[in-house]
Write a protein that holds these residues in place. Structure first.
Motif, PDB file in Angstrom:
ATOM      1  N   SER A 176       0.905  -1.218   0.062  1.00 58.98           N
ATOM      2  CA  SER A 176       0.101   0.032   0.103  1.00 58.98           C
ATOM      3  C   SER A 176       0.931   1.285  -0.040  1.00 58.98           C
ATOM      4  CB  SER A 176      -1.004  -0.077   1.150  1.00 58.98           C
ATOM      5  OG  SER A 176      -0.143   0.331   2.500  1.00 58.98           O
ATOM      6  N   GLN A 177       2.046   1.112   0.367  1.00 54.75           N
ATOM      7  CA  GLN A 177       3.016   2.077   0.324  1.00 54.75           C
ATOM      8  C   GLN A 177       4.391   1.706   0.120  1.00 54.75           C
ATOM      9  OE1 GLN A 177       2.724   4.702   3.870  1.00 54.75           O
ATOM     10  NE2 GLN A 177       4.979   5.381   3.515  1.00 54.75           N
ATOM     11  N   GLY A 178       5.251   2.620  -0.539  1.00 55.93           N
ATOM     12  CA  GLY A 178       6.656   2.048  -0.898  1.00 55.93           C
ATOM     13  C   GLY A 178       6.812   0.885  -2.008  1.00 55.93           C
ATOM     14  N   THR A 179       7.884   0.386  -1.920  1.00 56.22           N
ATOM     15  CA  THR A 179       8.259  -0.524  -2.929  1.00 56.22           C
ATOM     16  C   THR A 179       8.857  -1.819  -2.164  1.00 56.22           C
ATOM     17  OG1 THR A 179      10.212   0.290  -3.553  1.00 56.22           O
ATOM     18  CG2 THR A 179       8.230   0.805  -5.021  1.00 56.22           C
ATOM     19  N   TYR A 180       8.602  -2.978  -2.922  1.00 56.88           N
ATOM     20  CA  TYR A 180       9.186  -4.182  -1.997  1.00 56.88           C
ATOM     21  C   TYR A 180      10.095  -4.981  -3.492  1.00 56.88           C
ATOM     22  CZ  TYR A 180       6.281  -7.660  -4.274  1.00 56.88           C
ATOM     23  OH  TYR A 180       5.397  -8.644  -5.210  1.00 56.88           O
ATOM     24  N   THR A 181      11.038  -5.737  -2.978  1.00 56.51           N
ATOM     25  CA  THR A 181      11.762  -6.542  -3.832  1.00 56.51           C
ATOM     26  C   THR A 181      12.040  -8.000  -3.022  1.00 56.51           C
ATOM     27  OG1 THR A 181      14.057  -5.820  -2.872  1.00 56.51           O
ATOM     28  CG2 THR A 181      12.971  -4.562  -4.765  1.00 56.51           C
ATOM     29  N   PHE A 182      12.096  -9.006  -3.894  1.00 56.25           N
ATOM     30  CA  PHE A 182      12.166 -10.412  -3.309  1.00 56.25           C
ATOM     31  C   PHE A 182      13.404 -10.854  -4.171  1.00 56.25           C
ATOM     32  CE2 PHE A 182      11.469 -15.088  -3.731  1.00 56.25           C
ATOM     33  CZ  PHE A 182      11.769 -15.359  -2.397  1.00 56.25           C
ATOM     34  N   ASP A 183      14.381 -11.537  -3.655  1.00 62.24           N
ATOM     35  CA  ASP A 183      15.560 -12.360  -4.393  1.00 62.24           C
ATOM     36  C   ASP A 183      15.252 -13.614  -4.193  1.00 62.24           C
ATOM     37  OD1 ASP A 183      17.882 -13.236  -5.184  1.00 62.24           O
ATOM     38  OD2 ASP A 183      19.167 -11.623  -4.407  1.00 62.24           O
ATOM     39  N   PRO A 184      14.878 -14.573  -5.373  1.00 61.45           N
ATOM     40  CA  PRO A 184      14.594 -15.654  -5.268  1.00 61.45           C
ATOM     41  C   PRO A 184      15.826 -16.593  -4.999  1.00 61.45           C
ATOM     42  CG  PRO A 184      14.642 -14.922  -7.733  1.00 61.45           C
ATOM     43  CD  PRO A 184      15.036 -13.868  -6.568  1.00 61.45           C
ATOM     44  N   VAL A 185      17.116 -15.854  -5.091  1.00 59.25           N
ATOM     45  CA  VAL A 185      18.304 -16.726  -4.723  1.00 59.25           C
ATOM     46  C   VAL A 185      18.486 -17.080  -3.309  1.00 59.25           C
ATOM     47  CG1 VAL A 185      20.837 -16.899  -5.149  1.00 59.25           C
ATOM     48  CG2 VAL A 185      19.066 -16.228  -6.920  1.00 59.25           C
ATOM     49  N   THR A 186      18.483 -15.594  -2.724  1.00 59.57           N
ATOM     50  CA  THR A 186      18.661 -15.606  -1.285  1.00 59.57           C
ATOM     51  C   THR A 186      17.606 -15.741  -0.303  1.00 59.57           C
ATOM     52  OG1 THR A 186      18.691 -12.856  -1.240  1.00 59.57           O
ATOM     53  CG2 THR A 186      20.829 -14.333  -1.696  1.00 59.57           C
ATOM     54  N   LYS A 187      16.341 -15.715  -1.187  1.00 56.75           N
ATOM     55  CA  LYS A 187      15.147 -15.446  -0.226  1.00 56.75           C
ATOM     56  C   LYS A 187      14.947 -14.523   0.554  1.00 56.75           C
ATOM     57  CE  LYS A 187      15.064 -19.680  -2.426  1.00 56.75           C
ATOM     58  NZ  LYS A 187      14.025 -19.808  -3.544  1.00 56.75           N
ATOM     59  N   MET A 188      15.466 -13.349   0.386  1.00 56.14           N
ATOM     60  CA  MET A 188      15.489 -12.205   1.093  1.00 56.14           C
ATOM     61  C   MET A 188      14.486 -11.180   0.417  1.00 56.14           C
ATOM     62  SD  MET A 188      16.366 -10.332   3.781  1.00 56.14           S
ATOM     63  CE  MET A 188      17.754 -11.194   4.141  1.00 56.14           C
ATOM     64  N   LEU A 189      13.414 -10.920   1.415  1.00 61.72           N
ATOM     65  CA  LEU A 189      12.340  -9.896   1.229  1.00 61.72           C
ATOM     66  C   LEU A 189      12.616  -8.686   1.709  1.00 61.72           C
ATOM     67  CD1 LEU A 189       9.358  -9.377  -0.022  1.00 61.72           C
ATOM     68  CD2 LEU A 189       8.606 -10.235   2.202  1.00 61.72           C
ATOM     69  N   THR A 190      12.623  -7.184   0.796  1.00 59.00           N
ATOM     70  CA  THR A 190      13.021  -6.233   1.406  1.00 59.00           C
ATOM     71  C   THR A 190      11.777  -5.195   0.916  1.00 59.00           C
ATOM     72  OG1 THR A 190      15.262  -6.611   1.072  1.00 59.00           O
ATOM     73  CG2 THR A 190      14.565  -4.276   1.313  1.00 59.00           C
ATOM     74  N   TRP A 191      11.390  -4.513   2.088  1.00 58.41           N
ATOM     75  CA  TRP A 191      10.319  -3.523   1.605  1.00 58.41           C
ATOM     76  C   TRP A 191      10.596  -2.095   2.250  1.00 58.41           C
ATOM     77  CZ3 TRP A 191       5.198  -3.178   5.196  1.00 58.41           C
ATOM     78  CH2 TRP A 191       4.271  -2.166   4.718  1.00 58.41           C
ATOM     79  N   ASP A 192      10.685  -1.346   1.047  1.00 63.91           N
ATOM     80  CA  ASP A 192      11.225   0.059   1.506  1.00 63.91           C
ATOM     81  C   ASP A 192      10.039   0.853   1.748  1.00 63.91           C
ATOM     82  OD1 ASP A 192      12.182   2.658   1.895  1.00 63.91           O
ATOM     83  OD2 ASP A 192      13.397   2.515  -0.330  1.00 63.91           O
ATOM     84  N   VAL A 193       9.668   1.246   3.142  1.00 69.95           N
ATOM     85  CA  VAL A 193       8.131   1.636   3.330  1.00 69.95           C
ATOM     86  C   VAL A 193       8.380   3.240   3.171  1.00 69.95           C
ATOM     87  CG1 VAL A 193       6.408   2.122   5.038  1.00 69.95           C
ATOM     88  CG2 VAL A 193       7.700  -0.174   4.775  1.00 69.95           C
ATOM     89  N   GLY A 194       9.466   4.041   3.819  1.00 67.12           N
ATOM     90  CA  GLY A 194       9.652   5.382   3.582  1.00 67.12           C
ATOM     91  C   GLY A 194       9.191   6.065   4.987  1.00 67.12           C
ATOM     92  N   LYS A 195       8.269   7.056   4.760  1.00 64.33           N
ATOM     93  CA  LYS A 195       7.725   7.603   6.085  1.00 64.33           C
ATOM     94  C   LYS A 195       6.388   7.065   6.501  1.00 64.33           C
ATOM     95  CE  LYS A 195       6.815  12.057   8.221  1.00 64.33           C
ATOM     96  NZ  LYS A 195       6.891  13.505   8.126  1.00 64.33           N
ATOM     97  N   ILE A 196       6.053   6.592   7.598  1.00 64.59           N
ATOM     98  CA  ILE A 196       4.792   6.068   7.987  1.00 64.59           C
ATOM     99  C   ILE A 196       3.834   7.127   8.211  1.00 64.59           C
ATOM    100  CG2 ILE A 196       3.778   4.899   9.796  1.00 64.59           C
ATOM    101  CD1 ILE A 196       6.148   3.164  10.279  1.00 64.59           C
ATOM    102  N   ASN A 197       2.873   7.042   7.434  1.00 66.36           N
ATOM    103  CA  ASN A 197       1.775   8.017   7.911  1.00 66.36           C
ATOM    104  C   ASN A 197       0.559   7.412   8.715  1.00 66.36           C
ATOM    105  OD1 ASN A 197      -0.681   9.803   7.666  1.00 66.36           O
ATOM    106  ND2 ASN A 197      -1.212   9.363   5.338  1.00 66.36           N
ATOM    107  N   PRO A 198       0.465   7.955  10.055  1.00 69.17           N
ATOM    108  CA  PRO A 198      -0.419   7.614  11.070  1.00 69.17           C
ATOM    109  C   PRO A 198      -1.850   7.443  10.493  1.00 69.17           C
ATOM    110  CG  PRO A 198       0.956   9.267  11.887  1.00 69.17           C
ATOM    111  CD  PRO A 198       1.055   9.258  10.495  1.00 69.17           C
ATOM    112  N   GLN A 199      -2.524   8.115   9.748  1.00 67.45           N
ATOM    113  CA  GLN A 199      -3.648   8.039   9.148  1.00 67.45           C
ATOM    114  C   GLN A 199      -3.871   6.831   8.209  1.00 67.45           C
ATOM    115  OE1 GLN A 199      -5.482  10.319  10.645  1.00 67.45           O
ATOM    116  NE2 GLN A 199      -3.666  11.462  11.552  1.00 67.45           N
TER     117      GLN A 199
END
Length: 473
Positions: free
Chosen positions: A326-349
């Motif tokens: 819903s916010q930011g971007t994510y990447t998944f490396d199928p080799v290392t199985k590492m999931l990374t989600w770059d959210v940025g700044k959290i909006n409390p609303q």
């Protein structure tokens, strides 16, 4: 004391060496390379490695190993502290401490090492003294040295080396007199699935940038100094006054320096600034899994949570992840199985969430391991421990300086674990100050080796923690 120093890059190549007492062959580093191969992570290389005729003491900074060679027993922390001082000096001189920067300024590097150690013993390690001995490199100075054949070595001895305040040179003058202090705290937390805190502690530092004319005498007081534990000071701080009044009194060095570092280990004093709601499931006999994660701010005193980065090491059986953020971007490396989600700044609303499905290997059994979630973030203008500076006063000079205080909280090792809460009995063997003991363990258990050092023992594998090897069997 220190006979030789070797600098090793991330590829395992020795790109610089310096010898003081006698020339030590590069082959002594073979013991270091063997320990490096056995380590699962670069930072897990043992800091002290004994060899038949030497001891190798190393630190890892900026992806470079600084390996000191000594022939007699010395306090290891003494050598480690000196190596950190060498790195800080390089960073102060060159802006960055990288292999390229060291190679580009190799002459200055050798000059600095020659002044910092005298016959293998530390001599001048303060930045102000070194900058009078060895002039920092500039483009103009480099061109002049190339044409004239001169060096960066100063013609006069440092004025402050023989004074009672060797960290500050005399005759300092500034048009704008300024003193800035940054209170930076890192929070290390492990949280279980129910949201309960398993362990929480804060590592904090106060970095200063002081540009004041003359010889000012500063006092820094706090609203709640009793929060601080395991405090380590710069040599300029008068320790007796701190013990008596909990006030920092000091004549500051000129420029940037670390005034103190501290530790807050009491869990009831550590507020958790963010919360995580997650549901990661794998169905038996199915090739699909479900991933659902939501972040939100918590106890941030109205401050925004910025630079949020979520990472999770998914099980080996996961082939791909089809998620929607819903916010930011994510990447998944199928080799290392590492999931990374770059959210940025959290909006409390509108709280950020990451939902979707995971594809598993066909016919594979349900993964046994449940992935843990690591979170990184920053919170400006807030110290999570509640530490606040009361006032900063200056004596000994008549001018009125500009003073500024900045606070920042960031995540150190912030981990949310989804673990099955089963009780087990296993033996823990601790190489250190504790004898072998047996007691019931939950999947994560805190073992207190000494006051304010809470160590975590995981039930599988082994973990290296500050000189202790904790092995479960």
């Amino acid at each position: 004391m220190i006979h030789s120093l070797f600098l090793v890059n991330s590829s395992g190549d020795i790109f610089l060496e310096k010898h003081w007492k006698s020339v030590v062959s590069r082959s002594v580093c073979d013991y270091f390379f063997e320990a490096q191969e056995r380590a699962t992570e670069p930072e897990n290389v043992p800091p002290v490695i004994p060899t038949p005729h030497h001891y190798l003491i190393s630190v890892l900074r900026h992806r470079i190993y600084f390996v000191a060679v000594i022939q007699s027993e010395v306090p290891p922390l003494f050598v480690i502290e000196f190596l950190h001082r060498v790195v800080d000096t390089f960073q102060d001189y060159f802006g960055v401490c990288t292999e390229a920067a060291i190679k580009d300024n190799v002459v200055v590097v050798y000059e600095l090492l020659e002044e910092m150690l005298d016959n293998g013993f530390p001599l001048a390690t303060e930045s102000n003294i070194l900058k009078e001995l060895i002039k920092p490199p500039t483009i103009l100075r480099t061109m002049v040295n190339t044409i004239t054949g001169s060096t960066n070595v100063g013609e006069q001895l440092p004025t402050g080396q023989l004074s009672v305040v060797p960290w500050r040179r005399t005759g300092v003058k500034y048009t704008n007199n300024e003193a800035y202090f940054d209170v930076v705290e890192e929070i290390d937390v492990i949280i279980d699935k129910s949201g309960s805190t398993i362990t929480a502690e804060i590592q904090g530092v106060i970095d200063a940038c002081v540009k004041l004319t003359g010889m000012p005498d500063l006092t820094l007081s706090f609203m709640n100094p009793r929060l601080l534990d395991d405090v380590s000071f710069h040599p300029c701080v008068r320790f007796k006054r701190w013990e008596a009044e909990r006030i920092l009194s000091f004549i500051p060095p000129d420029g940037n320096f670390r005034l103190l570092s501290y530790h807050v280990s009491s869990q009831n004093l550590v507020a958790i600034p963010v919360y995580v709601k997650h549901n990661i499931t794998f169905r038996e006999g199915s090739s699909q899994g479900r991933f659902d994660l939501t972040l939100g701010p918590k106890q941030t005193m109205g401050k925004g949570v910025e630079a949020v980065l979520v990472s999770s090491q998914l099980p080996r059986g996961v082939l791909n992840a089809n998620l929607s953020a819903s916010q930011g971007t994510y990447t998944f490396d199928p080799v290392t199985k590492m999931l990374t989600w770059d959210v940025g700044k959290i909006n409390p609303q509108k709280l950020p969430s990451l939902k979707g499905s995971m594809s598993l290997q066909a016919g594979a059994s349900k993964p046994d391991e449940n992935p843990s979630i690591n979170i990184q973030f920053k919170i400006q203008q807030m110290a999570i421990s509640g530490l606040k500076v009361n006032r900063l006063d200056m004596y000994g000079e008549k001018y009125k300086p500009f003073k500024g205080i900045k606070y920042m909280t960031k995540a150190g090792k912030f981990q949310d674990n989804k673990l099955n809460q089963k009780e087990d009995h296993r033996d823990i063997h601790c190489e250190g100050t504790m004898q072998e003991q047996s007691w019931p363990l939950s999947p994560w258990t805190g073992c207190v080796f000494r006051r304010s050092f809470v160590k975590m023992c995981r039930m599988e594998g082994e973990v290296f923690l500050s000189g202790f090897t904790v092995t479960t069997r």
